[in-house]
Design an enzyme around this catalytic site. Structure first.
Site, PDB file in Angstrom:
ATOM      1  N   HIS A  90      34.135  14.055 -30.513  1.00 44.18           N
ATOM      2  CA  HIS A  90      34.862  13.655 -29.295  1.00 44.18           C
ATOM      3  C   HIS A  90      34.328  14.382 -28.055  1.00 44.18           C
ATOM      4  O   HIS A  90      34.089  13.770 -27.016  1.00 44.18           O
ATOM      5  CB  HIS A  90      36.345  13.956 -29.531  1.00 44.18           C
ATOM      6  CG  HIS A  90      37.290  13.455 -28.499  1.00 44.18           C
ATOM      7  ND1 HIS A  90      37.686  14.224 -27.422  1.00 44.18           N
ATOM      8  CD2 HIS A  90      37.952  12.280 -28.378  1.00 44.18           C
ATOM      9  CE1 HIS A  90      38.559  13.539 -26.694  1.00 44.18           C
ATOM     10  NE2 HIS A  90      38.731  12.351 -27.244  1.00 44.18           N
ATOM     11  N   ASP A 134      37.133  20.823 -25.407  1.00 44.77           N
ATOM     12  CA  ASP A 134      37.264  19.719 -26.368  1.00 44.77           C
ATOM     13  C   ASP A 134      36.924  20.226 -27.759  1.00 44.77           C
ATOM     14  O   ASP A 134      37.123  21.417 -28.046  1.00 44.77           O
ATOM     15  CB  ASP A 134      36.347  18.552 -25.927  1.00 44.77           C
ATOM     16  CG  ASP A 134      36.907  17.193 -26.328  1.00 44.77           C
ATOM     17  OD1 ASP A 134      36.909  16.887 -27.525  1.00 44.77           O
ATOM     18  OD2 ASP A 134      37.353  16.438 -25.442  1.00 44.77           O
ATOM     19  N   SER A 141      40.524   9.430 -22.797  1.00 42.96           N
ATOM     20  CA  SER A 141      39.555  10.514 -23.050  1.00 42.96           C
ATOM     21  C   SER A 141      38.179  10.168 -22.502  1.00 42.96           C
ATOM     22  O   SER A 141      37.414  11.059 -22.136  1.00 42.96           O
ATOM     23  CB  SER A 141      39.398  10.753 -24.552  1.00 42.96           C
ATOM     24  OG  SER A 141      40.510  11.414 -25.076  1.00 42.96           O
TER      25      SER A 141
END
Ligand SMILES: *[C@@H]1O[C@H](CO)[C@@H](O)[C@H](O)[C@H]1NC(C)=O
Ligand SMILES: *[C@@H]1O[C@H](CO)[C@@H](O)[C@H](O)[C@H]1NC(C)=O
Length: 438
Positions: free
Chosen positions: A206, A172, A367
């Protein structure tokens, strides 16, 4: 003589390389000097090799990596020598039989393309984190455990296992090692193909949010709070990653120590792309379980993103706290006709780790659903150390909760006579207690 001539001509035609027209135009216009030289993949012959299949554990992974490196390096050798004579910079890969070439001009591209053999010179694939639908700071705690963790009934098995002994990799934007809910469970494994930072860090946020959902140890955010993590920063600070960087991450997973049992991937791009398939096959051959978000491009049918829409992995759709499908969760079937996703999990208004030392933020999207399944898989593997992909897949899919479908949920087709599996929820919303047979 004539016969020989014809034979050699047809051989040359059969093995001529191609240059993708988009790349040709970009190089001609001076818009790019870099490209991917893609050779025929050799993964199928490696993974089905009886000598490899007879091995297991570390020796299997060592043999797998050595075969891939040996075969790709032999296939790539003629191109490496031409590229070097042309003064091009190259980076070779082995989990996918590709070479990254830099320094191209129209003349050098033509000379490289004249190398005998079967190959394509094309643009590099670019992917991104699936953008989160809502992001806002969350001041309010939602109780001892967050709603998604409770919904899949993870806390109900914590007296049996909290994920002890399992390593989960996060590919990520990085992971925030400085966060109080993540710091203690770092297993020591980090690669940053973007910025070569020495240790885990995450500017974008994220990746830290995803890691927190897998195994965060504070504020009830983590599904498997005793699991450990490693990470590769395959996506940059604006959430974009390239084929080269993600392939570097793929190879890191196969060579780092400790090796991960599970790889959580909350990223992708346009559907129908096979560029990451051999990397995923290598993970599978090494005994790792790949889990991918399916994308946030719904509610139309055939909106699944790649790699999640490809075979050999578990892809995940996004449900809300009422067990409804999130409107934007990507729907199957895949362009190739596969029912997608495999399963669904909570992904709407999920609270997890931020980029500070102890802050939490709320995000929504597949996600966020993907790391719920990665965490659940960590619980399953911890309780059943001999399980592989097939056992995990069967446990998650056959025991998933089956919410009542709306007409919209049925809209993208039911592959069987029943409502499940379908192209909205897959086999259903995962349930850890049922999957563990508790
Ligand atoms: C970069 O990622 C963002 C999402 O974070 C996306 O909107 C954008 O299209 C991506 N850019 C490229 C070049 O893929
Ligand atoms: C992130 O990666 C994309 C795709 O390679 C690139 O276009 C963009 O400039 C990068 N952004 C940053 C901040 O590095």
């Amino acid at each position: 003589m004539k016969f020989l001539l014809i034979l050699s001509t047809s051989l040359a035609l059969a093995f001529a390389g191609t240059v993708d027209p988009d790349l040709q135009t970009a190089v001609d216009k001076g818009q790019t000097t870099s490209a991917i030289l893609a050779l025929p993949q050799i993964m199928a012959q490696v993974e089905s090799n009886p000598a490899l299949l007879s091995l297991s554990g570390d020796s299997k992974v060592t043999a797998l990596v050595a075969s891939l490196q040996g075969l790709t390096s032999a296939a790539q050798a003629p191109f490496v020598s031409i590229a070097s004579s042309l003064g091009l910079q190259i980076q070779q890969f082995w989990s996918s039989n590709i070479i990254h070439v830099k320094g191209l001009t129209p003349e050098k591209l033509a000379q490289l393309a004249a190398t005998p053999g079967e190959f394509e010179i094309r643009k590099e694939h670019v992917v991104s984190i699936f953008p989160s639908i809502e992001v806002h700071p969350a001041e309010v705690n939602q109780g001892p455990n967050q709603w998604g963790v409770v919904k899949i009934r993870a806390p109900d098995v914590w007296s049996t296992t909290r994920g002890e002994g399992v390593v989960v990799a996060i590919i990520d934007t990085g992971v925030n090692l400085g966060h109080v809910a993540l710091a203690d469970s770092y297993a020591g494994g980090w690669l940053d193909p973007h910025h070569s930072t020495p240790g885990p860090t995450d500017v974008q946020g994220h990746g830290s949010h995803c890691a927190g959902t897998v195994l965060g140890t504070q504020n009830g955010v983590g599904v498997a709070p005793a699991a450990k993590w490693i990470a590769c920063r395959g996506l940059n600070n604006t959430g974009n990653g390239t084929e080269v960087e993600l392939t570097a991450c793929a190879e890191f997973m196969l060579t780092t120590n400790p090796r991960p049992h599970i790889i959580s991937n909350s990223w992708g791009g346009r559907g129908g792309s096979t560029f990451f398939n051999t990397q995923v096959s290598a993970w599978r051959a090494a005994g790792m379980i790949p889990i991918f978000a399916l994308g946030n491009s719904g509610p139309l049918c055939r909106t699944a993103g790649s790699p999640g829409d490809q075979p050999n992995l578990i892809s995940v759709g996004n449900t809300n706290d009422q067990d409804g499908m999130n409107f934007l969760s990507s729907r199957g079937p895949s362009i190739a006709g596969l029912t997608k996703p495999e399963v669904s999990a909570p992904g709407t208004q999920i609270l997890s780790c931020g980029t500070g030392t102890s802050n939490y933020v709320t995000m929504s999207g597949t996600s966020m659903a993907c790391p719920h399944v990665a965490g659940a898989t960590a619980l399953l593997l911890s309780a059943n150390p001999t399980w592989g992909f097939d056992e995990v897949y069967a446990a998650l899919t056959t025991t998933a909760a089956r919410p009542t479908l709306t007409n919209a949920d049925r809209n993208c087709g039911l592959p069987g006579p029943d409502d499940f599996p379908n192209n909205a929820f897959g086999h259903g919303r995962i349930d850890v207690v049922a999957a563990l047979g508790k």
